[in-house]
Scaffold this active site. Sequence first.
Site, PDB file in Angstrom:
ATOM      1  N   HIS A 169       0.836  -1.205   0.000  1.00 26.83           N
ATOM      2  CA  HIS A 169       0.000   0.000   0.000  1.00 26.83           C
ATOM      3  C   HIS A 169       0.871   1.256   0.000  1.00 26.83           C
ATOM      4  CE1 HIS A 169       1.045  -0.438   4.271  1.00 26.83           C
ATOM      5  NE2 HIS A 169       0.943   0.885   4.319  1.00 26.83           N
ATOM      6  N   HIS A 209       5.279   6.078  -2.337  1.00 25.91           N
ATOM      7  CA  HIS A 209       6.032   4.828  -2.481  1.00 25.91           C
ATOM      8  C   HIS A 209       5.289   3.686  -1.795  1.00 25.91           C
ATOM      9  CE1 HIS A 209       7.129   5.964   1.610  1.00 25.91           C
ATOM     10  NE2 HIS A 209       7.418   4.700   1.801  1.00 25.91           N
TER      11      HIS A 209
END
Length: 177
Positions: free
Chosen positions: A38, A123
Amino acid sequence: MRVFVSVDISNNEIINSVKNFQSLIEVDAKAIESKNLHFTLQFLGEISEKKIELIIQELKKIEFLKFEIYLKGIGVFPNIKSPKIIWIGTDQNSSKKMINLFKKIQNSLKPLGFTSDKSFKPHITVFRIKKKIGDITEEMKTHENINFGKQEVSSFKLKKSELTANGPIYSDLMEFN
């Protein structure tokens, strides 16, 4: 309860690309499980049940149009000479879109006392490194331009994180479309 706001990776093409990358890279690190991939948009920390309801009310007010993101490239935190995390990033346009969503979330939660102590770099963490492994510049250069695929972002989630000896267990508290 320990909570954060995230965009989950749900595209199977990306998940398979990440698994492949994790099998190729040769570093002494713990790979993140596919179900836990995630983008953390904002970490909120330990929160009371009462505060969770206020957070949900604020997050429900956020409006955004769905968008696509392209996962591309890899990097490390804090630095290549002494890495703790290996991550997958996004292309520049996707990064701008994720930062806009982050800002909307940050602005909606600011009145509740939540602020981010560091700048947001879109990221997904794919490895956690517990012990000192030294410079991994060459290993990273080998894989630096990988394209992992694209995913539509049409929602974000408020998630609970339970830390265990076997790693974190994440569960959804609420999804916002």
